[in-house]
Design a protein around this motif. Sequence first.
Motif, PDB file in Angstrom:
ATOM      1  N   MET A   1       0.825  -1.198   0.000  1.00 53.86           N
ATOM      2  CA  MET A   1       0.000   0.000   0.000  1.00 53.86           C
ATOM      3  C   MET A   1       0.863   1.253   0.000  1.00 53.86           C
ATOM      4  O   MET A   1       0.554   2.247  -0.681  1.00 53.86           O
ATOM      5  CB  MET A   1      -0.908  -0.018   1.234  1.00 53.86           C
ATOM      6  CG  MET A   1      -1.921   1.097   1.280  1.00 53.86           C
ATOM      7  SD  MET A   1      -3.085   0.978  -0.081  1.00 53.86           S
ATOM      8  CE  MET A   1      -3.676   2.663  -0.112  1.00 53.86           C
ATOM      9  N   ASP A   2       1.946   1.216   0.760  1.00 60.88           N
ATOM     10  CA  ASP A   2       2.885   2.331   0.796  1.00 60.88           C
ATOM     11  C   ASP A   2       3.393   2.637  -0.614  1.00 60.88           C
ATOM     12  O   ASP A   2       3.339   3.776  -1.087  1.00 60.88           O
ATOM     13  CB  ASP A   2       4.053   1.958   1.718  1.00 60.88           C
ATOM     14  CG  ASP A   2       5.070   3.079   1.894  1.00 60.88           C
ATOM     15  OD1 ASP A   2       5.309   3.830   0.934  1.00 60.88           O
ATOM     16  OD2 ASP A   2       5.642   3.172   2.983  1.00 60.88           O
ATOM     17  N   ALA A   3       3.889   1.608  -1.292  1.00 61.24           N
ATOM     18  CA  ALA A   3       4.439   1.805  -2.633  1.00 61.24           C
ATOM     19  C   ALA A   3       3.354   2.190  -3.633  1.00 61.24           C
ATOM     20  O   ALA A   3       3.583   3.017  -4.527  1.00 61.24           O
ATOM     21  CB  ALA A   3       5.145   0.535  -3.091  1.00 61.24           C
ATOM     22  N   PHE A   4       2.177   1.597  -3.503  1.00 63.27           N
ATOM     23  CA  PHE A   4       1.070   1.914  -4.400  1.00 63.27           C
ATOM     24  C   PHE A   4       0.777   3.405  -4.365  1.00 63.27           C
ATOM     25  O   PHE A   4       0.697   4.074  -5.408  1.00 63.27           O
ATOM     26  CB  PHE A   4      -0.172   1.118  -3.998  1.00 63.27           C
ATOM     27  CG  PHE A   4      -1.416   1.474  -4.769  1.00 63.27           C
ATOM     28  CD1 PHE A   4      -1.603   1.006  -6.056  1.00 63.27           C
ATOM     29  CD2 PHE A   4      -2.399   2.270  -4.196  1.00 63.27           C
ATOM     30  CE1 PHE A   4      -2.751   1.331  -6.773  1.00 63.27           C
ATOM     31  CE2 PHE A   4      -3.548   2.596  -4.899  1.00 63.27           C
ATOM     32  CZ  PHE A   4      -3.721   2.127  -6.197  1.00 63.27           C
ATOM     33  N   ASP A   5       0.656   3.946  -3.172  1.00 59.45           N
ATOM     34  CA  ASP A   5       0.343   5.361  -3.036  1.00 59.45           C
ATOM     35  C   ASP A   5       1.500   6.235  -3.511  1.00 59.45           C
ATOM     36  O   ASP A   5       1.297   7.233  -4.207  1.00 59.45           O
ATOM     37  CB  ASP A   5       0.014   5.686  -1.578  1.00 59.45           C
ATOM     38  CG  ASP A   5      -0.430   7.121  -1.397  1.00 59.45           C
ATOM     39  OD1 ASP A   5      -1.635   7.376  -1.481  1.00 59.45           O
ATOM     40  OD2 ASP A   5       0.441   7.991  -1.179  1.00 59.45           O
ATOM     41  N   TYR A   6       2.734   5.858  -3.141  1.00 63.48           N
ATOM     42  CA  TYR A   6       3.890   6.656  -3.538  1.00 63.48           C
ATOM     43  C   TYR A   6       4.010   6.717  -5.056  1.00 63.48           C
ATOM     44  O   TYR A   6       4.235   7.788  -5.637  1.00 63.48           O
ATOM     45  CB  TYR A   6       5.170   6.066  -2.936  1.00 63.48           C
ATOM     46  CG  TYR A   6       6.415   6.848  -3.291  1.00 63.48           C
ATOM     47  CD1 TYR A   6       6.797   7.964  -2.562  1.00 63.48           C
ATOM     48  CD2 TYR A   6       7.202   6.470  -4.374  1.00 63.48           C
ATOM     49  CE1 TYR A   6       7.922   8.694  -2.900  1.00 63.48           C
ATOM     50  CE2 TYR A   6       8.339   7.195  -4.722  1.00 63.48           C
ATOM     51  CZ  TYR A   6       8.695   8.292  -3.980  1.00 63.48           C
ATOM     52  OH  TYR A   6       9.813   9.023  -4.321  1.00 63.48           O
ATOM     53  N   PHE A   7       3.856   5.580  -5.720  1.00 63.10           N
ATOM     54  CA  PHE A   7       4.064   5.557  -7.162  1.00 63.10           C
ATOM     55  C   PHE A   7       2.851   6.060  -7.946  1.00 63.10           C
ATOM     56  O   PHE A   7       2.976   6.372  -9.128  1.00 63.10           O
ATOM     57  CB  PHE A   7       4.503   4.165  -7.618  1.00 63.10           C
ATOM     58  CG  PHE A   7       5.946   3.906  -7.318  1.00 63.10           C
ATOM     59  CD1 PHE A   7       6.933   4.550  -8.037  1.00 63.10           C
ATOM     60  CD2 PHE A   7       6.312   3.060  -6.287  1.00 63.10           C
ATOM     61  CE1 PHE A   7       8.269   4.359  -7.753  1.00 63.10           C
ATOM     62  CE2 PHE A   7       7.648   2.850  -5.995  1.00 63.10           C
ATOM     63  CZ  PHE A   7       8.641   3.493  -6.726  1.00 63.10           C
TER      64      PHE A   7
ATOM     65  N   TYR B   1       6.893  -3.725  -2.083  1.00 62.09           N
ATOM     66  CA  TYR B   1       7.134  -2.419  -2.695  1.00 62.09           C
ATOM     67  C   TYR B   1       6.952  -2.502  -4.206  1.00 62.09           C
ATOM     68  O   TYR B   1       6.303  -1.660  -4.822  1.00 62.09           O
ATOM     69  CB  TYR B   1       8.555  -1.980  -2.355  1.00 62.09           C
ATOM     70  CG  TYR B   1       8.859  -0.533  -2.645  1.00 62.09           C
ATOM     71  CD1 TYR B   1       8.349   0.476  -1.838  1.00 62.09           C
ATOM     72  CD2 TYR B   1       9.686  -0.175  -3.708  1.00 62.09           C
ATOM     73  CE1 TYR B   1       8.648   1.805  -2.083  1.00 62.09           C
ATOM     74  CE2 TYR B   1       9.983   1.155  -3.953  1.00 62.09           C
ATOM     75  CZ  TYR B   1       9.462   2.144  -3.140  1.00 62.09           C
ATOM     76  OH  TYR B   1       9.756   3.459  -3.401  1.00 62.09           O
ATOM     77  N   SER B   2       7.498  -3.553  -4.797  1.00 57.86           N
ATOM     78  CA  SER B   2       7.352  -3.736  -6.249  1.00 57.86           C
ATOM     79  C   SER B   2       5.938  -4.147  -6.617  1.00 57.86           C
ATOM     80  O   SER B   2       5.420  -3.753  -7.669  1.00 57.86           O
ATOM     81  CB  SER B   2       8.360  -4.774  -6.742  1.00 57.86           C
ATOM     82  OG  SER B   2       9.677  -4.344  -6.484  1.00 57.86           O
ATOM     83  N   PHE B   3       5.305  -4.945  -5.753  1.00 54.15           N
ATOM     84  CA  PHE B   3       3.891  -5.274  -5.977  1.00 54.15           C
ATOM     85  C   PHE B   3       3.062  -3.992  -6.012  1.00 54.15           C
ATOM     86  O   PHE B   3       2.152  -3.846  -6.833  1.00 54.15           O
ATOM     87  CB  PHE B   3       3.365  -6.189  -4.864  1.00 54.15           C
ATOM     88  CG  PHE B   3       3.762  -7.635  -4.987  1.00 54.15           C
ATOM     89  CD1 PHE B   3       3.453  -8.366  -6.121  1.00 54.15           C
ATOM     90  CD2 PHE B   3       4.445  -8.268  -3.963  1.00 54.15           C
ATOM     91  CE1 PHE B   3       3.820  -9.695  -6.241  1.00 54.15           C
ATOM     92  CE2 PHE B   3       4.823  -9.596  -4.069  1.00 54.15           C
ATOM     93  CZ  PHE B   3       4.507 -10.319  -5.209  1.00 54.15           C
ATOM     94  N   GLY B   4       3.373  -3.069  -5.080  1.00 57.61           N
ATOM     95  CA  GLY B   4       2.643  -1.814  -5.027  1.00 57.61           C
ATOM     96  C   GLY B   4       2.852  -0.975  -6.265  1.00 57.61           C
ATOM     97  O   GLY B   4       1.906  -0.375  -6.792  1.00 57.61           O
TER      98      GLY B   4
END
Length: 417
Positions: A23-29, A145-148
Amino acid sequence: MAATPLTSDQRNAFVAALLGWTMDAFDYFIVVLVYADIADTFGKSKETVAFLTTATLLMRPIGALLFGLWADRIGRRIPLIVDVLFYSIVGFACAFAPNFTVLLVLRFFYGIGMGGEWGLGAALAMEKIPKERRGFFSGLLQEGYSFGYLMAAVSFLIISDGFGLSWRWLFGLSIIPAFIILLIRTRVGESEVWEASREKMAVTRTRVRDVLFTGAVLRRFVYLVVLMTAFNWMSHGTQDVYPTFLKATDQGGAALSEHTALLIAIIYNIGAIIGGLVFGTLSERFGRRHTIAFCAVLGLPIVPLFAYSKTAGMLCLGSFLMQLMVQGAWGVIPAHLTEMSPDAIRGFYPGVTYQLGNVFASFNLPIQEHLARTHSYSFALTVTIVPVLIVVAIITLIGREAKGVDFGRAPDKALVT
C-alpha cells in the motif's frame, strides 16, 4: 527437509506487513505516475509538483519515531492498527484536495502514517517468522514495494487509459486495500519477542534510553542510517524519474507512448519481484552483506543499457535487469535491519534508520528532474546511479551482520564479520 508451515498468526502478521508495504508503494508511485497530470490540474511546474514525493519522505522519520517508540512501550499490535487507520483516511482525502497547497499538506501527513508502517510491520513479521526462513520472507516482504508499484501501474492503465478518469480516482480507490490490511491486522497476536523483552527489562530495570544510548547501539544506528541513505538513493534513483524518461519527448527522453511506458514499468517490476525473492533467499546461504554487494556490483554494467538504450525492447530489458539487481539487494533488508536491531527497541530502530535514510534521499526526484532539464534524462540517471551502486557495495561490506540471530538475545553479542 520440508519447511514447517507457518501458523495462522505468523501468516497473518506477514500478510499484513506485506500488504501494508504494498500500500505504501502503491500510493507513492501513484504520485510518481501522475505528478505531470497534477501539475496540469493545478497549473504548477513538474519540478514543483515533484516535491510531493519529497514531502512524503521527509515526514516518514517522524512517523517511524512516534509509532516506533509507542510500539516498544505498549506492543506492536495497537500502534499498527492505529497507523493503518490514519494513513487510510489521509490517503483517501488526497482525492478531494482543492488545490496544490492542501494536497501538499495531506502528503506531509501521509508521510507520518507511512513512516510507521514499514518498521513496525517488518519487526512484527520477522519476530514471528522462523529464523531459518527469514531470508525468503524478507525478500517477499520487501517486494511488496514492487507489488505496489506494479499495482499502481496497472491501476493507472485501467483508470486513466481504460476509463479516462482523472488522477483523483487513483487516490480514492486506495481506501479499499487499506481496509483489507486493517481487517487482517486485527487478527494478529502480539509479538512474543516483545513480551519477553519487556519482562526482561522489568526484571533488570532497564529503560529504552539505556539500550539506545549504549555506545555500540548508537554507532550501529549511525552506520545503518548511512547504509539506508545509499539504499534509498539506489531505489529512488532507478525508479522515480524513469516513467517520465520513458514518455518524455524532450530532454533526451525515450518518447514512448504512455501505454508502452506503463507496460515497461509492469515488466521491470516483475523483475524486481523476482530479484527480491531470489536474492533474499540466497542471503540465507551466502550471508546478508555478500548478497547485497553482489547485486550492487552487478548493477553497474547494466547502467548503459538502462539509461541510453533507444528502443522500447532494449529499455525494457535494461530496466528489467536493473530492478532485478536493485530490488535483489533490497530483498535482504527487512531481515538484515531487524536482525541488527536490539530486542527492546526493534519497533523504533529499523524503521527510524530506514526512514532517516529516506529523508536524505528524498531530493532525488527534484535533482534528477533538474539534471534532465540542464543535460538529459540519460545523464541524470547515470550520474545518480553509478556512484550509489559503488557506495552501497562498499558500505555494506565494511559493516557487519547478524544472520540467524535468535531474537530474544542482544544482537550485539551475535554480530558476525
